[in-house]
Design an enzyme around this catalytic site. Structure first.
Site, short mmCIF file in Angstrom:
data_model
loop_
_atom_site.label_atom_id
_atom_site.label_comp_id
_atom_site.label_asym_id
_atom_site.label_seq_id
_atom_site.Cartn_x
_atom_site.Cartn_y
_atom_site.Cartn_z
N LEU A 134 8.06 0.91 5.63
CA LEU A 134 9.06 -0.17 5.51
C LEU A 134 10.43 0.37 5.09
O LEU A 134 11.43 0.02 5.71
CB LEU A 134 8.57 -1.26 4.56
N THR A 140 0.85 -1.18 0.00
CA THR A 140 0.00 0.00 0.00
C THR A 140 0.90 1.25 0.00
O THR A 140 2.08 1.17 0.35
CB THR A 140 -0.96 0.00 1.21
N THR A 166 1.63 4.43 1.58
CA THR A 166 2.49 4.93 2.66
C THR A 166 3.39 3.82 3.20
O THR A 166 4.56 4.05 3.50
CB THR A 166 1.65 5.54 3.80
N CYS A 167 2.85 2.63 3.28
CA CYS A 167 3.60 1.49 3.81
C CYS A 167 4.82 1.20 2.93
O CYS A 167 5.91 0.93 3.44
CB CYS A 167 2.70 0.26 3.90
N SER A 168 4.63 1.25 1.63
CA SER A 168 5.70 0.92 0.68
C SER A 168 6.66 2.07 0.41
O SER A 168 7.83 1.86 0.15
CB SER A 168 5.11 0.47 -0.65
#
Length: 160
Positions: free
Chosen positions: A54, A46, A48-50
């Site tokens: 992370l 997703t 923001t996550c990517s």
């Protein structure tokens, strides 16, 4: 009830992808006798996550470990195949362990779920980070919906 600083983590089982396929990881064993920085994202791949979450922990892995963190783990309510592929594509390698919480058992056990149904995600884990020492929550940083500040690698690094 939401977990708090000073609480012992509840027992749960994660799954991680290995060369031999998915492998169960018991939380009691995983956190015992070590300092672990664990962060939760709403979903692998997703935005923001990517783009931020992370990668921030990958970039700060050496600094976190230099300050006493034995292992860095990322969890999400995704299956081990997705988490393994995401970790591989992001270059997490030996820097961040990807722990699948496929059924959301851990997220529910710590009281940190969110309803992503309006985005087609169903029940997911909230965005948060924790510093866990020998199974006890030493730091807990839970984001407000849509935010990305408190759960970042930089913020957790400042707490060490």
């Amino acid at each position: 009830m939401t977990i708090s600083k000073g609480d012992r983590l509840p027992a749960a089982t994660f799954t991680k992808m290995t060369e031999n396929g998915p492998e169960a990881v018991a939380s009691d064993d995983y956190f015992a006798g070590r300092t672990v920085a664990i962060f939760s994202v709403p979903g692998a791949f997703t935005p923001t996550c990517s783009a931020k979450h992370l990668p921030g922990f990958i970039d700060k892995a050496e600094e976190l470990k230099a300050k006493g963190v034995d292992e860095i783990a990322c969890t999400a309510v995704n299956d081990a195949f997705v988490m393994g592929a995401w970790g591989k594509s992001a270059g997490a390698d030996d820097k961040v362990t990807m722990l699948a919480d496929g059924n959301g058992d851990f997220a529910r056990a710590v009281g940190l779920t969110m309803d992503g149904s309006k985005f087609g995600l169903g029940e997911r884990g909230q965005r948060f980070s924790m510093l866990v020492r020998d199974g006890v929550v030493a730091e807990l940083n839970v984001e407000a919906p849509g935010d990305f500040k408190l759960s970042s690698a930089e913020h957790l690094l400042g707490q060490l």
